[in-house]
Design a protein around this motif. Sequence first.
Motif, PDB file in Angstrom:
ATOM      1  N   ILE A 196       0.841  -1.204   0.000  1.00 54.75           N
ATOM      2  CA  ILE A 196       0.000   0.000   0.000  1.00 54.75           C
ATOM      3  C   ILE A 196       0.873   1.249   0.000  1.00 54.75           C
ATOM      4  CG2 ILE A 196      -1.592   1.381   1.404  1.00 54.75           C
ATOM      5  CD1 ILE A 196      -2.911  -1.266   2.246  1.00 54.75           C
ATOM      6  N   CYS A 197       1.909   1.254   0.811  1.00 51.84           N
ATOM      7  CA  CYS A 197       2.804   2.411   0.867  1.00 51.84           C
ATOM      8  C   CYS A 197       3.566   2.586  -0.438  1.00 51.84           C
ATOM      9  CB  CYS A 197       3.782   2.264   2.034  1.00 51.84           C
ATOM     10  SG  CYS A 197       2.999   2.286   3.659  1.00 51.84           S
ATOM     11  N   ARG A 198       3.989   1.478  -1.049  1.00 49.87           N
ATOM     12  CA  ARG A 198       4.711   1.552  -2.322  1.00 49.87           C
ATOM     13  C   ARG A 198       3.827   2.159  -3.410  1.00 49.87           C
ATOM     14  NH1 ARG A 198       5.293  -0.832  -7.148  1.00 49.87           N
ATOM     15  NH2 ARG A 198       3.564  -2.289  -6.782  1.00 49.87           N
ATOM     16  N   VAL A 199       2.586   1.688  -3.496  1.00 50.20           N
ATOM     17  CA  VAL A 199       1.663   2.184  -4.511  1.00 50.20           C
ATOM     18  C   VAL A 199       1.339   3.653  -4.266  1.00 50.20           C
ATOM     19  CG1 VAL A 199      -0.727   1.998  -5.323  1.00 50.20           C
ATOM     20  CG2 VAL A 199       0.692  -0.047  -5.134  1.00 50.20           C
ATOM     21  N   GLY A 200       1.102   4.019  -3.018  1.00 52.97           N
ATOM     22  CA  GLY A 200       0.827   5.412  -2.699  1.00 52.97           C
ATOM     23  C   GLY A 200       1.968   6.320  -3.098  1.00 52.97           C
ATOM     24  N   GLN A 201       3.190   5.919  -2.793  1.00 51.51           N
ATOM     25  CA  GLN A 201       4.356   6.728  -3.144  1.00 51.51           C
ATOM     26  C   GLN A 201       4.505   6.845  -4.658  1.00 51.51           C
ATOM     27  OE1 GLN A 201       8.432   5.133  -2.512  1.00 51.51           O
ATOM     28  NE2 GLN A 201       8.774   7.006  -1.302  1.00 51.51           N
ATOM     29  N   SER A 202       4.303   5.732  -5.376  1.00 49.74           N
ATOM     30  CA  SER A 202       4.432   5.745  -6.830  1.00 49.74           C
ATOM     31  C   SER A 202       3.412   6.684  -7.474  1.00 49.74           C
ATOM     32  CB  SER A 202       4.262   4.330  -7.383  1.00 49.74           C
ATOM     33  OG  SER A 202       4.261   4.320  -8.791  1.00 49.74           O
ATOM     34  N   LEU A 203       2.183   6.609  -7.031  1.00 48.81           N
ATOM     35  CA  LEU A 203       1.139   7.470  -7.583  1.00 48.81           C
ATOM     36  C   LEU A 203       1.409   8.944  -7.277  1.00 48.81           C
ATOM     37  CD1 LEU A 203      -2.022   5.338  -6.736  1.00 48.81           C
ATOM     38  CD2 LEU A 203      -1.019   5.695  -9.002  1.00 48.81           C
ATOM     39  N   PHE A 204       1.880   9.215  -6.077  1.00 48.37           N
ATOM     40  CA  PHE A 204       2.189  10.593  -5.681  1.00 48.37           C
ATOM     41  C   PHE A 204       3.331  11.156  -6.511  1.00 48.37           C
ATOM     42  CE2 PHE A 204       4.461  13.658  -3.037  1.00 48.37           C
ATOM     43  CZ  PHE A 204       3.438  14.543  -2.697  1.00 48.37           C
ATOM     44  N   PHE A 221       3.642   9.704   1.433  1.00 54.22           N
ATOM     45  CA  PHE A 221       4.525   9.619   2.597  1.00 54.22           C
ATOM     46  C   PHE A 221       3.940   8.707   3.677  1.00 54.22           C
ATOM     47  CE2 PHE A 221       5.276  13.646   0.477  1.00 54.22           C
ATOM     48  CZ  PHE A 221       6.652  13.645   0.324  1.00 54.22           C
ATOM     49  N   LEU A 222       3.382   7.595   3.239  1.00 54.46           N
ATOM     50  CA  LEU A 222       2.796   6.644   4.185  1.00 54.46           C
ATOM     51  C   LEU A 222       3.884   5.811   4.850  1.00 54.46           C
ATOM     52  CD1 LEU A 222      -0.094   5.307   1.916  1.00 54.46           C
ATOM     53  CD2 LEU A 222      -0.356   6.863   3.867  1.00 54.46           C
ATOM     54  N   GLU A 223       3.603   5.363   6.058  1.00 51.54           N
ATOM     55  CA  GLU A 223       4.451   4.409   6.771  1.00 51.54           C
ATOM     56  C   GLU A 223       3.623   3.163   7.054  1.00 51.54           C
ATOM     57  OE1 GLU A 223       7.574   4.665   7.294  1.00 51.54           O
ATOM     58  OE2 GLU A 223       7.876   6.774   6.759  1.00 51.54           O
ATOM     59  N   PRO A 224       4.177   1.971   6.867  1.00 47.27           N
ATOM     60  CA  PRO A 224       3.390   0.743   7.017  1.00 47.27           C
ATOM     61  C   PRO A 224       2.655   0.627   8.349  1.00 47.27           C
ATOM     62  CG  PRO A 224       5.522   0.253   6.031  1.00 47.27           C
ATOM     63  CD  PRO A 224       5.559   1.701   6.434  1.00 47.27           C
ATOM     64  N   GLU A 225       3.280   1.090   9.411  1.00 47.78           N
ATOM     65  CA  GLU A 225       2.680   0.915  10.739  1.00 47.78           C
ATOM     66  C   GLU A 225       1.585   1.934  11.029  1.00 47.78           C
ATOM     67  OE1 GLU A 225       6.358   3.512  11.183  1.00 47.78           O
ATOM     68  OE2 GLU A 225       5.782   1.658  10.118  1.00 47.78           O
ATOM     69  N   THR A 226       1.405   2.927  10.153  1.00 44.95           N
ATOM     70  CA  THR A 226       0.408   3.963  10.429  1.00 44.95           C
ATOM     71  C   THR A 226      -0.895   3.755   9.666  1.00 44.95           C
ATOM     72  OG1 THR A 226       1.268   5.421   8.689  1.00 44.95           O
ATOM     73  CG2 THR A 226       2.200   5.661  10.906  1.00 44.95           C
ATOM     74  N   LEU A 227      -1.067   2.618   9.000  1.00 43.88           N
ATOM     75  CA  LEU A 227      -2.324   2.327   8.315  1.00 43.88           C
ATOM     76  C   LEU A 227      -3.382   1.878   9.321  1.00 43.88           C
ATOM     77  CD1 LEU A 227      -0.921   0.344   5.262  1.00 43.88           C
ATOM     78  CD2 LEU A 227      -1.550   2.761   5.356  1.00 43.88           C
ATOM     79  N   ALA A 228      -4.634   2.188   9.026  1.00 43.73           N
ATOM     80  CA  ALA A 228      -5.735   1.741   9.882  1.00 43.73           C
ATOM     81  C   ALA A 228      -6.123   0.313   9.497  1.00 43.73           C
ATOM     82  CB  ALA A 228      -6.931   2.670   9.722  1.00 43.73           C
ATOM     83  N   TRP A 229      -6.398  -0.491  10.505  1.00 41.63           N
ATOM     84  CA  TRP A 229      -6.832  -1.875  10.288  1.00 41.63           C
ATOM     85  C   TRP A 229      -8.254  -2.002  10.841  1.00 41.63           C
ATOM     86  CZ3 TRP A 229      -4.079  -6.748  12.735  1.00 41.63           C
ATOM     87  CH2 TRP A 229      -4.629  -7.915  12.175  1.00 41.63           C
ATOM     88  N   LEU A 230      -9.196  -2.340   9.956  1.00 38.85           N
ATOM     89  CA  LEU A 230     -10.604  -2.480  10.329  1.00 38.85           C
ATOM     90  C   LEU A 230     -11.048  -3.927  10.187  1.00 38.85           C
ATOM     91  CD1 LEU A 230     -12.110   0.537   8.319  1.00 38.85           C
ATOM     92  CD2 LEU A 230     -11.021   0.573  10.579  1.00 38.85           C
ATOM     93  N   ASN A 231     -11.983  -4.333  11.037  1.00 41.02           N
ATOM     94  CA  ASN A 231     -12.555  -5.671  10.864  1.00 41.02           C
ATOM     95  C   ASN A 231     -13.691  -5.625   9.844  1.00 41.02           C
ATOM     96  OD1 ASN A 231     -14.856  -4.724  12.179  1.00 41.02           O
ATOM     97  ND2 ASN A 231     -14.406  -5.763  14.109  1.00 41.02           N
ATOM     98  N   ALA A 232     -14.344  -6.761   9.636  1.00 44.33           N
ATOM     99  CA  ALA A 232     -15.383  -6.844   8.605  1.00 44.33           C
ATOM    100  C   ALA A 232     -16.565  -5.932   8.888  1.00 44.33           C
ATOM    101  CB  ALA A 232     -15.852  -8.289   8.464  1.00 44.33           C
TER     102      ALA A 232
END
Length: 224
Positions: free
Chosen positions: A12-20, A55-66
């Motif tokens: 997710i961070c890789r794709v975000g950085q590439s698009l930015f 400028f995302l960091e892997p540990e700062t993503l939100a994790w939601l349940n179903a």
Amino acid sequence: MHPDLFHLRREICRVGQSLFQRGYIHSSAGNISARVPTAAGGGLLITPSDACLGFLEPETLAWLNADGERLAGPPPSKSHLLHQRLYDLEPDAGCVLHTHSSHLVALSLLRAWNETDLLPPLTPYYVMKVGHVPCIPYLSPGDPHAAHWLADTLTRHRAKGLRLRAVMQERLGPTVWGPSPAAAMATLEELEETARLWLLTQGQPTSLIPEQIDDLRQRFGASW
């Protein structure tokens, strides 16, 4: 941390950085989510509210349940209900990506190709890799009614035997999905490039003819 969850966070961070870096997104506009495999805990990872995707960091993503309840991380993007609804409707979707891509938003400000489709079948790869992109009326960012429009749009196209990979919300931008973040990004790239071609040529080119589209259906399984 489960290796699949670790990989998804990094992707997710890789794709975000590439698009930015390539100008597909800017400032804090847009959001990305990915479905978390059941073995890794289930639910979905999604970018935080008002985050810059470059400028995302892997540990700062939100994790939601179903059910949309936060398991870890900061508050999720205000569009998380739309993402959740799309995963419910599209079992094969592994990633959902929303941007405010300039050429696509510009096209929605001018005019769509017709009442239901943003763009005509201009190129073979647009037909093969993107397909129909229906337009959804403007709603405020994060409006829960967007999920209802999405569900209705998918249902209507399925009734015609058509598979969708993207929808366009007027004045906001496209929402695309695919089996992985890389696949969703590729769909967005083809969609934005076709919008750029349409604007550069001032809407003058003719579409592929029915026989050419039928050939793409037969040879490549295009959904048009």
